[in-house]
Design a protein around this motif. Structure first.
Motif, PDB file in Angstrom:
ATOM      1  N   PHE A   1       0.806  -1.221   0.000  1.00 39.09           N
ATOM      2  CA  PHE A   1       0.000   0.000   0.000  1.00 39.09           C
ATOM      3  C   PHE A   1       0.839   1.271   0.000  1.00 39.09           C
ATOM      4  O   PHE A   1       0.320   2.356   0.265  1.00 39.09           O
ATOM      5  CB  PHE A   1      -0.928  -0.013   1.220  1.00 39.09           C
ATOM      6  CG  PHE A   1      -1.738  -1.267   1.348  1.00 39.09           C
ATOM      7  CD1 PHE A   1      -2.807  -1.505   0.501  1.00 39.09           C
ATOM      8  CD2 PHE A   1      -1.394  -2.233   2.281  1.00 39.09           C
ATOM      9  CE1 PHE A   1      -3.537  -2.676   0.591  1.00 39.09           C
ATOM     10  CE2 PHE A   1      -2.122  -3.411   2.381  1.00 39.09           C
ATOM     11  CZ  PHE A   1      -3.191  -3.637   1.534  1.00 39.09           C
TER      12      PHE A   1
ATOM     13  N   ILE B   1      -8.500   0.574  -1.040  1.00 40.64           N
ATOM     14  CA  ILE B   1      -7.411   0.004  -0.243  1.00 40.64           C
ATOM     15  C   ILE B   1      -7.686  -1.457   0.073  1.00 40.64           C
ATOM     16  O   ILE B   1      -6.836  -2.333  -0.140  1.00 40.64           O
ATOM     17  CB  ILE B   1      -7.207   0.815   1.053  1.00 40.64           C
ATOM     18  CG1 ILE B   1      -6.741   2.233   0.724  1.00 40.64           C
ATOM     19  CG2 ILE B   1      -6.193   0.127   1.961  1.00 40.64           C
ATOM     20  CD1 ILE B   1      -6.558   3.115   1.949  1.00 40.64           C
ATOM     21  N   SER B   2      -8.878  -1.748   0.572  1.00 38.80           N
ATOM     22  CA  SER B   2      -9.215  -3.140   0.881  1.00 38.80           C
ATOM     23  C   SER B   2      -9.287  -3.980  -0.386  1.00 38.80           C
ATOM     24  O   SER B   2      -8.920  -5.167  -0.383  1.00 38.80           O
ATOM     25  CB  SER B   2     -10.541  -3.212   1.641  1.00 38.80           C
ATOM     26  OG  SER B   2     -11.579  -2.611   0.894  1.00 38.80           O
TER      27      SER B   2
ATOM     28  N   GLU C   1      -8.388   0.592   5.568  1.00 40.12           N
ATOM     29  CA  GLU C   1      -9.710   1.100   5.213  1.00 40.12           C
ATOM     30  C   GLU C   1     -10.445   1.629   6.434  1.00 40.12           C
ATOM     31  O   GLU C   1     -11.043   2.716   6.401  1.00 40.12           O
ATOM     32  CB  GLU C   1     -10.519  -0.027   4.577  1.00 40.12           C
ATOM     33  CG  GLU C   1     -11.702   0.437   3.760  1.00 40.12           C
ATOM     34  CD  GLU C   1     -11.285   1.018   2.420  1.00 40.12           C
ATOM     35  OE1 GLU C   1     -11.572   2.212   2.222  1.00 40.12           O
ATOM     36  OE2 GLU C   1     -10.690   0.302   1.599  1.00 40.12           O
TER      37      GLU C   1
ATOM     38  N   PRO D   1      -1.526  -0.964  -7.112  1.00 40.65           N
ATOM     39  CA  PRO D   1      -2.591  -0.235  -6.410  1.00 40.65           C
ATOM     40  C   PRO D   1      -3.176   0.913  -7.228  1.00 40.65           C
ATOM     41  O   PRO D   1      -4.387   1.166  -7.163  1.00 40.65           O
ATOM     42  CB  PRO D   1      -1.877   0.277  -5.149  1.00 40.65           C
ATOM     43  CG  PRO D   1      -0.767  -0.676  -4.928  1.00 40.65           C
ATOM     44  CD  PRO D   1      -0.304  -1.052  -6.300  1.00 40.65           C
TER      45      PRO D   1
ATOM     46  N   GLY E   1      -5.197  -4.232   4.229  1.00 44.72           N
ATOM     47  CA  GLY E   1      -6.223  -3.478   3.515  1.00 44.72           C
ATOM     48  C   GLY E   1      -7.407  -3.149   4.400  1.00 44.72           C
ATOM     49  O   GLY E   1      -7.942  -2.030   4.361  1.00 44.72           O
TER      50      GLY E   1
ATOM     51  N   THR F   1      -7.432  -3.542  -3.088  1.00 46.73           N
ATOM     52  CA  THR F   1      -6.045  -3.818  -3.451  1.00 46.73           C
ATOM     53  C   THR F   1      -5.474  -4.932  -2.583  1.00 46.73           C
ATOM     54  O   THR F   1      -4.763  -5.823  -3.071  1.00 46.73           O
ATOM     55  CB  THR F   1      -5.191  -2.550  -3.290  1.00 46.73           C
ATOM     56  OG1 THR F   1      -5.707  -1.522  -4.138  1.00 46.73           O
ATOM     57  CG2 THR F   1      -3.743  -2.817  -3.645  1.00 46.73           C
ATOM     58  N   GLY F   2      -5.770  -4.891  -1.296  1.00 42.29           N
ATOM     59  CA  GLY F   2      -5.304  -5.945  -0.396  1.00 42.29           C
ATOM     60  C   GLY F   2      -5.843  -7.301  -0.776  1.00 42.29           C
ATOM     61  O   GLY F   2      -5.123  -8.310  -0.753  1.00 42.29           O
TER      62      GLY F   2
END
Length: 281
Positions: free
Chosen positions: A34, A258-259, A165, A244, A161, A261-262
């Motif tokens: 991230f 973000i989550s 988040e 990302p 993520g 991408t995780g």
């Protein structure tokens, strides 16, 4: 009876190394993927500059690791594999904790170099297992250890993520720091170290590293495998730092990027691990 006790002692140590490496892989995976979003938090608004800095972040860490690895290899022989594994966990914890406190891009780039110099838990854990395992258990032990790495690589981005988040990426960095410290404590308390040679080791042994590299250079099959591995790493490294940003360009909801991408990173790691285990058979 003595051999039985040694076998039981090794198994206990190996379980702790396995757990510690699982935790370590989760820790690094919870923050490192991230970095592009973290750069935005630090005030970088131009996406093309974010992509460039993300690549520099990844490259600087890898370059530092390349230069530091031979030195740590010599230190392994001098001070023992357990001590160097503890260095990797504690060094990683300090660097990730500092990254969570970083207030500028310049500081973050310096810390990425330090991460390459002082982290590296996978290599050190593998070396410790390889040098302490009974001969008939070494191959199995190394294979099982890789399962910990794959599992941690899959779980870390998902966890990071979610934390990023709900809370923030700084919180994910502090979580990673705490996990690495916990892993280091486990190794310190419960892992039996390897025997340290009475003589030799130290920086004076670095010429042996150079000689080993010359031997590798003269071996065409080994050199071919290295070049192939470098090509594979080059292909992977060319996309992973900016993944990302690509996810962000595709996401319909910016709030969940973000989550998301995780999750994507975790699924990729999980399928890589599964493929390695299947093809390994």
């Amino acid at each position: 009876m003595e051999e039985r006790k040694q076998g039981q002692s090794w198994r206990r140590s190996f379980r702790i190394i396995w757990i510690a490496q699982l935790i370590g892989s989760v820790a690094f995976g919870a923050f490192m993927p991230f970095v592009p979003f973290y750069l935005v938090e630090l005030g970088v608004e131009d996406l093309s500059r974010v992509a460039l800095l993300s690549g520099m972040f990844s490259a600087s860490s890898a370059a530092a690791s390349t230069l530091a690895s031979p030195v740590w290899g010599v230190m392994n022989d001098r001070y023992g594999r357990k001590a160097i594994l503890l260095r990797a966990f504690s060094g990683g914890a300090i660097v990730l904790g500092a990254m969570a406190c970083a207030r500028s891009v310049a500081v973050l780039l310096v810390l990425s170099v330090l991460d390459g110099c002082f982290a590296g838990t996978v290599v050190e854990a593998t070396t410790l297992v390889a040098t302490t395992a009974p001969k008939d258990k070494m191959s199995h032990g190394l294979g099982v250890l890789q399962a910990a790495v794959f599992t941690g690589d899959a779980l870390g981005p998902v966890l990071g993520g979610a934390v990023g988040e709900v809370l923030s990426l700084r919180a994910a960095g502090w979580l990673s720091c705490g996990l690495l410290l916990a892993a280091g404590v486990l190794v310190y308390l419960f892992v039996i170290g390897d025997k340290i040679p009475q003589r030799g080791g130290g920086i004076g042994e670095l010429p042996k590293v150079a000689e080993a590299m010359r031997v590798v250079a003269r071996s065409r099959p080994t050199l071919g495998a290295i070049v192939s591995k470098m090509g594979l790493q080059l292909g992977t490294a060319s996309i992973s730092p900016i993944l990302p940003l690509f996810v962000q360009s595709l996401a319909s909801s910016q709030g969940s990027v973000i989550s998301m991408t995780g999750l994507i990173t975790g699924v990729a790691a999980a399928t890589s691990g599964l493929g390695a285990m299947v093809l390994g058979r």
